[in-house]
Write an enzyme that holds these catalytic residues in place. Structure first.
Site, PDB file in Angstrom:
ATOM      1  N   GLU A  14      25.356  62.137  54.490  1.00 32.54           N
ATOM      2  CA  GLU A  14      24.415  62.975  53.742  1.00 32.54           C
ATOM      3  C   GLU A  14      23.512  62.157  52.825  1.00 32.54           C
ATOM      4  OE1 GLU A  14      26.626  67.254  53.637  1.00 32.54           O
ATOM      5  OE2 GLU A  14      27.385  65.760  52.228  1.00 32.54           O
TER       6      GLU A  14
ATOM      7  N   GLU B  41      31.624  67.023  61.073  1.00 33.86           N
ATOM      8  CA  GLU B  41      32.329  67.999  60.241  1.00 33.86           C
ATOM      9  C   GLU B  41      32.159  69.365  60.889  1.00 33.86           C
ATOM     10  OE1 GLU B  41      31.057  67.902  56.124  1.00 33.86           O
ATOM     11  OE2 GLU B  41      31.032  65.708  56.094  1.00 33.86           O
TER      12      GLU B  41
END
Length: 1024
Positions: free
Chosen positions: A462, A538
């Site tokens: 991220e 994820e």
């Protein structure tokens, strides 16, 4: 070596912790873990090295609000206010400063590279004696395996160096600073540094020396690096172990390197060579390097299924055989490559059964000990996980050795996350931050590349997509072409990733976000020109009561070969233990330490609680990921093995047939199935039941013998099928006494023997029941359309933000929680053999009808009360959470017995792991102790429930506990719940799914929403 004055004032003036161009001063180059054995046999058997000394233990510690508050005198002697703390530890876990939990928002004002002037500073010191022989020859190093977030080091009052990157070692040469006798280390650790801007992971923000500290003595002429790699022919029958060794010190002609490969006590291969590398370019090769290649016939391949390991011993010696030092590492012969859109291990396509794991301990913060690491690995293996992503930083070095030995595939991830930046790539696209990012990626690779368990490198998490990512991707591909690289930032399919690796992409639903669309995983594979495998970095956000819809992912993984699995978010709840005024421990989350900003309970997304007790959802993951799949055809069970390399050699198939939980027949036989093959098992003629009921065939795969990761009797896979049943014929009931109806202005009262039922004519509810003189109800039996909100229902973590699209906000806005019943009908009729009560209610809020519930209660001469419920849902109200009944029973019984799905908690979209049987558990086990209280403990597919003197029959879902939905909804932490009088029973005809694709948007699939508009269910309530 960089030399600066030893003065603390000069160090403070330099402010290295606010300069992204300074990531270290005098730190030694990265390399694999060293032990510098002086005996090759000790290296081969991995015995503790006499040259490696732990400095873990009690250190002196003083805390200051800022580095400028540290007195200069501390460099020479301990301060009067100094305390004793254990190293490794986080100082917040000793009461200094506060841990901060935040997900995206930076815990400091965003002004890179600058950090707040109020920068908590920990001053550590340790006095130790040094072995005099270490001073006479060689090099003595100090190794800090993890310090958060930056630190300066002094030895005997002299400045040694500086390091940052909290998740990789900082190693310094102490040789010039040590003296005979006592020596004193002084370590000034800063909570915040410019490196903090690269460490914005979703976790607790803590500080200190939180990994091991050790001294290592190396000879003056030494092995400075070594790298092993394995290569194969086409059928893996022959392999080459390639070892590149680098030395440091005086390069002498007499020096030799021997690499020997061992399999247990047997030497498989060996080779010796002088230094002098292969020619690189027109200027030649490296004089201080040598590459040896050892041929191995029929190597025992490494995989997570069969983690075969060899041991490579690297000896530096003279040409007469005098050993200078030895280093060693485990070697796994395996090959990772991407071919034809598939991620292959040893030529076979992997299916990643993965989980993300933070390093977290409820008592020790971010300190990992071997026992906890082994516990995590055993639980993962026992629950059919084969892979782990080191989210989002390199782990403790021991973790990789354990994964090598027990067998787990590892995604090793660089300690880079800039989630709170706007845009996210603000730093990762800035060349001024390339040196800091480069240190974090290159040093990770140099430390961990000898581990066979590491099959994928990750550039971080991220952080958007910037030019720095592209540069580091190319560096890894150049230095280590044997592994793919993945990186999710910038849309999960940029040029900086070999694998499409989205997070929280859904199976069939597109999420067309601007700039970074998140396609459904099925669609992603078919985008024009896209040929890469897809592995979700994820997915299945396991926050609280979650993991609904998990089976849908696994159906897709098995259907589409290029969908090669994913990593569940995540492994362990990140709650921390606090103590109340009486010394009782309780589990804390964001904000409980006065920390701001904070994201409350968003730190608890685990499949296991912080103490590693499993969540019920873990069983669902285990079942969906099981390595044996089953299909029933007539009397034949087809067993398919999804193992790629392992032939079943420790499995028994146990089968049983039961009618309404009563065993009718059973048997067992050994499984003998080759990898990726099938076995057909013929069952004997199954018995025909003489009575009606649900007939189920159940199979379990049991391991009769203990393994390295499981005890004897471990169940690795299971499946159930409902078989054809006899028709149920209802015989005329024997004559019974007829119940008597008594009517008053306020109540209808029905009496039969020692039983009585009372319906309030003003409310229309069953208000009381008696058995003899004992009241059975503490509250009336009422409709229930709501649940104590799940994290997935709430949808946000920030205390200051509300998402109007979240389920709970829609329910609140529509008045579901505030709805009150308006009585439309309440009548009583006496039938030939029963009394019939008919009621109708309009559940309203602010004059608007949300639900209409019509019920009949038929009480017959046997004492049975048959309840029929019809509910109409207003077309303009949100789909309800449940359609059911609730009441508070007067009894508190010790045990609950039911015939239905269990034994663990299960919900309509998370029940594939549950089995139909007769279950019997303590009442306390019917409640799941989520740290943030919510709806919990449901059991679906129930045909019969027994509790105290009562029995309920039908086809329903229920939960039963000492806590009301109201209390669960109003309580912030589980330790604040109090057992209420009696027992709360919720019986649902229908219950909405719980969702779990993510926890910040509505994720309950349409098929598990209560959208039909009208519902009908019925049940029988009687006394045993």
């Amino acid at each position: 070596m960089i030399m600066i004055t030893d003065s603390l004032a000069v160090v403070l003036q330099r402010r290295d912790w606010e300069n992204p161009g300074v990531t270290q001063l005098n730190r030694l180059a990265a390399h694999p873990p060293f032990a510098s054995w002086r005996n090759s046999e000790e290296a081969r058997t991995d015995r503790p090295s006499q040259q490696l000394r732990s400095l873990n233990g009690e250190w002196r510690f003083a805390w200051f609000p800022a580095p400028e508050a540290v007195p200069e005198s501390w460099l020479e002697c301990d301060l009067p206010e100094a305390d004793t703390v254990v190293v490794p530890s986080n100082w917040q876990m000793h009461g200094y400063d506060a841990p901060i939990y935040t997900n995206v928002t930076y815990p400091i004002t965003v002004n890179p590279p600058f950090v707040p002037a109020e920068n908590p500073t920990g001053c550590y010191s340790l006095t130790f004696n040094i072995d005099e022989s270490w001073l006479q020859e060689g090099q003595t190093r100090i190794i800090f395996d993890g310090v958060n977030s930056a630190f300066h080091l002094w030895c005997n009052g002299r400045w040694v160096g500086y390091g940052q990157d909290s998740r990789l070692p900082s190693e310094f040469d102490l040789s010039a600073f040590l003296r005979a006798g006592k020596n004193r280390l002084a370590v000034m650790v800063l909570r915040w540094s410019d490196g903090s801007y690269l460490e914005d992971q979703d976790m607790w923000r803590m500080s200190g020396i939180f990994r091991d500290v050790s001294l290592l003595h190396k000879p003056s002429t030494q092995i400075s690096d070594f790298h092993v790699a394995t290569h194969f022919n086409d059928d893996f029958s022959r392999a080459v172990l390639e070892a590149e060794v680098q030395m440091y010190g005086e390069l002498r002609d007499e020096l030799r390197v021997t690499v020997s490969l061992w399999q247990g006590e047997t030497q498989v291969a060996s080779g010796t060579a002088p230094f002098g590398g292969e020619i690189i370019d027109e200027r030649g090769g490296y004089a201080d390097r040598v590459t040896l290649r050892l041929n191995v016939e029929n190597p025992a391949l490494w995989s997570a299924e069969i983690p075969n390991l060899y041991r490579a011993v690297v000896e530096l010696h003279t040409d007469d055989g005098t050993l200078i030092e030895a280093e060693a590492c485990d070697v796994g012969f395996r090959e990772v490559r991407i071919e034809n859109g598939l991620l292959l291990l040893n030529g076979k396509p992997l299916l990643i059964r993965g989980v993300n794991r933070h390093e977290h301990h409820p008592l020790h913060g971010q300190v990992m000990d071997e026992q906890t690491m082994v516990q995590d690995i055993l639980l993962m293996k026992q629950n059919n996980f084969n892979a782990v992503r080191c989210s989002h930083y390199p782990n403790h070095p021991l973790w990789y050795t354990l994964c090598d030995r027990f067998g787990l595939y590892v995604v090793d991830e660089a300690n880079i996350e800039t989630h709170g930046m706007v845009p996210m790539n603000r730093l990762t696209d800035d060349p001024r931050w390339l040196p800091a990012m480069s240190e974090r990626v290159t040093r990770m690779v140099q430390r961990d590349r000898n581990h066979p368990s590491v099959i994928i490198w990750s550039l971080g998490n991220e952080s958007g997509h910037g030019a720095n990512h592209d540069a580091l991707y190319r560096w890894i591909k150049s230095v280590d072409p044997s592994r793919p690289v993945q990186y999710e930032g910038g849309g999960a399919d940029t040029t900086a990733t070999d694998i499409i690796c989205p997070m929280y992409a859904r199976v069939d639903e597109d999420q067309p976000f601007p700039a970074v669309p998140k396609w459904s995983i099925k669609k992603w594979l078919s985008l024009p020109g896209e040929t890469r495998p897809l592995i979700l970095c994820e997915y299945a956000h396991a926050m609280g009561n979650s993991l609904g819809g998990f089976a849908k992912y696994w159906q897709a993984f098995r259907q589409y070969p290029r969908l090669q699995g994913g990593f569940v978010w995540d492994w362990v709840d990140q709650s921390l233990i606090k103590y109340d005024e009486n010394g009782n421990p309780w589990s804390a989350y964001g904000g409980d330490f006065g920390d701001t900003p904070n994201d409350r309970q968003f730190c608890m997304n685990g499949l296991v609680f912080a103490d590693r007790t499993p969540h019920p959802a873990l069983t669902e993951a285990k079942h969906q990921q099981q390595f044996f799949q089953f299909r029933l055809s007539g009397q034949t069970i087809e067993v398919t093995s999804e193992y790629l390399f392992r032939h079943s050699d420790n499995e028994l198939l146990h089968w049983s047939v039961a009618l309404d939980g009563k065993p009718l027949a059973s048997g067992e036989m050994p499984l003998d199935v080759a990898p990726q093959d099938k076995q057909l098992i013929e069952l004997p003629e199954l018995p025909q039941p003489e009575s009606a009921g649900q007939l189920w065939l159940t199979v379990h795969v049991v391991q009769p013998n203990a393994t390295a990761w499981s005890e004897a009797g471990h169940i690795s896979a299971w499946q159930q099928w409902r078989l054809a049943e006899n028709l149920s014929v209802t015989l005329p009931a024997a004559p019974h006494a007829i119940p008597q109806l008594t009517t008053s202005e306020t109540d209808f009262c029905i009496e039969l023997g020692n039983k009585r039922w009372q319906f309030n004519r003003q409310s229309g509810f069953l208000s009381q029941m008696w058995i003899g003189a004992e009241k059975q109800l503490l509250t009336p039996l009422r409709d229930q359309f709501t649940r104590a909100p799940l994290d997935n229902d709430i949808g946000v973590s920030e205390a200051t933000r509300i998402d109007p699209n979240a389920w709970v906000e829609r329910w609140k806005a529509a008045g579901h929680y505030q709805a009150e019943a308006a009585l439309l009908q309440c009548t009583a009729d006496t039938l030939a053999d029963a009394v019939l009560i008919t009621t109708a209610h309009a559940w309203q809020h602010q004059g608007k009808t949300l639900f209409i519930s019509r019920k009949t209660y038929r009480i017959d001469g046997s004492g049975q009360m048959a309840i029929t419920v019809d509910v109409e849902v207003a077309s303009d109200t949100p789909h309800p959470a449940r359609i059911g009944l609730t009441c508070q029973l007067a009894q508190v019984a010790e045990r609950v017995n039911w015939l239905g799905l269990g034994p663990q908690e299960n919900y309509p979209d998370r029940l594939t792991a549950a089995c139909f049987d007769r279950w019997d558990l303590p009442l306390s086990d019917m409640y799941t102790p989520y740290v943030f209280p919510s709806e919990n403990g449901l059991r679906c597919g129930t045909r019969e429930l027994n509790y105290g003197p009562h029995q309920w029959r039908g086809d329903f879902q229920f939960n039963i506990s000492r806590y009301s939905q109201q209390q669960l909804m109003e309580t912030s932490h589980r330790h604040l719940l109090h057992a209420e009088e009696g027992t709360w029973l919720n019986i649902d005809g229908f219950h909405m799914g719980i969702g779990g694709d993510d926890s910040w948007s509505p994720s309950v699939s349409a098929e598990f929403q209560l959208s039909a508009g009208s519902y009908h269910y019925q049940l029988v309530w009687c006394q045993k």
